[in-house]
Motif scaffolding. Sequence first.
Motif, PDB file in Angstrom:
ATOM      1  N   ASP A   1       0.842  -1.199  -0.104  1.00  0.00           N
ATOM      2  CA  ASP A   1       0.198   0.027   0.077  1.00  0.00           C
ATOM      3  C   ASP A   1       0.846   1.307  -0.048  1.00  0.00           C
ATOM      4  N   ILE A   2       1.153   1.667  -1.162  1.00  0.00           N
ATOM      5  CA  ILE A   2       2.127   2.890  -1.175  1.00  0.00           C
ATOM      6  C   ILE A   2       1.340   4.102  -1.900  1.00  0.00           C
ATOM      7  N   SER A   3       1.536   5.039  -0.959  1.00  0.00           N
ATOM      8  CA  SER A   3       0.728   6.195  -1.214  1.00  0.00           C
ATOM      9  C   SER A   3       1.192   6.743  -2.630  1.00  0.00           C
ATOM     10  N   GLY A   4      -0.020   7.007  -3.180  1.00  0.00           N
ATOM     11  CA  GLY A   4      -0.034   7.681  -4.651  1.00  0.00           C
ATOM     12  C   GLY A   4       0.510   6.759  -5.748  1.00  0.00           C
ATOM     13  N   PHE A   5       0.785   5.614  -5.442  1.00  0.00           N
ATOM     14  CA  PHE A   5       1.161   4.693  -6.466  1.00  0.00           C
ATOM     15  C   PHE A   5       0.359   4.136  -7.183  1.00  0.00           C
ATOM     16  N   ASP A   6      -1.112   3.677  -6.695  1.00  0.00           N
ATOM     17  CA  ASP A   6      -2.115   3.331  -7.446  1.00  0.00           C
ATOM     18  C   ASP A   6      -2.564   4.365  -8.823  1.00  0.00           C
ATOM     19  N   ASP A   7      -2.548   5.413  -8.225  1.00  0.00           N
ATOM     20  CA  ASP A   7      -3.154   6.829  -9.129  1.00  0.00           C
ATOM     21  C   ASP A   7      -2.046   6.738 -10.112  1.00  0.00           C
ATOM     22  N   LEU A   8      -0.751   6.632  -9.959  1.00  0.00           N
ATOM     23  CA  LEU A   8       0.252   6.834 -10.968  1.00  0.00           C
ATOM     24  C   LEU A   8       0.026   5.453 -11.939  1.00  0.00           C
ATOM     25  N   MET A   9       0.075   4.350 -11.326  1.00  0.00           N
ATOM     26  CA  MET A   9      -0.194   3.281 -12.251  1.00  0.00           C
ATOM     27  C   MET A   9      -1.243   3.154 -13.341  1.00  0.00           C
ATOM     28  N   VAL A  10      -2.521   3.809 -12.516  1.00  0.00           N
ATOM     29  CA  VAL A  10      -3.629   3.998 -13.428  1.00  0.00           C
ATOM     30  C   VAL A  10      -3.131   5.057 -14.638  1.00  0.00           C
ATOM     31  N   ARG A  11      -2.577   5.959 -14.611  1.00  0.00           N
ATOM     32  CA  ARG A  11      -2.188   6.976 -15.424  1.00  0.00           C
ATOM     33  C   ARG A  11      -1.154   6.086 -16.494  1.00  0.00           C
ATOM     34  N   GLU A  12      -0.268   5.316 -15.963  1.00  0.00           N
ATOM     35  CA  GLU A  12       0.773   4.669 -16.749  1.00  0.00           C
ATOM     36  C   GLU A  12       0.160   3.664 -17.716  1.00  0.00           C
ATOM     37  N   ALA A  13      -0.912   3.092 -17.036  1.00  0.00           N
ATOM     38  CA  ALA A  13      -1.758   1.952 -17.850  1.00  0.00           C
ATOM     39  C   ALA A  13      -2.470   2.716 -18.956  1.00  0.00           C
ATOM     40  N   LEU A  14      -2.969   3.631 -18.755  1.00  0.00           N
ATOM     41  CA  LEU A  14      -3.756   4.407 -19.790  1.00  0.00           C
ATOM     42  C   LEU A  14      -2.699   5.009 -20.869  1.00  0.00           C
TER      43      LEU A  14
END
Length: 172
Positions: free
Chosen positions: A74-87
Amino acid sequence: MSNEVDECLHGLKAEKHLDRERALRKFQELILQAGTSAVQDVLVDGVKGLLVSTTWEHKIGGLMAAKVLVDKCDISGFDDLMVREALRLLEDGEVRVRLAVGQLLRALASNRGVAVMEACQETVLNSITNHFVSTVWQAPTGTGMWCGCVGATAEAQALATTRIVPWRLLCA
């Protein structure tokens, strides 16, 4: 530990699938053993570096490692960054990268729920709309027959215009 991290990140860039899989297993072990956030930060930075690379092997390694981080940490901000990278990588020229993007998005959705789908919905639907190939063509004049197939090849179209062929044979 630093040497193991470097070897693992280097293995995620490997040209051979088996080598990337071995490195991914090592990556999972390192994540579980990471007692300090400093080691975790080095791994996260390594994943970010892989994702911005121009080679498809690096991108796949980065996406596979990102999926592990999403599942295990559970890394702060990582999930949001990965959504952007995936898109950003959703329409990559390499099909294996696009498949890895789908696996990462699935992991993100299983952790964060509907919010991921809502964040991705417009981009994914636009991609489908812009790239979905559906062909319907007319058989020779006077036969009154037609044949249509999603993604039919030019050879299948030529075959359909010279004789009547069931569409399921054209799409196989």
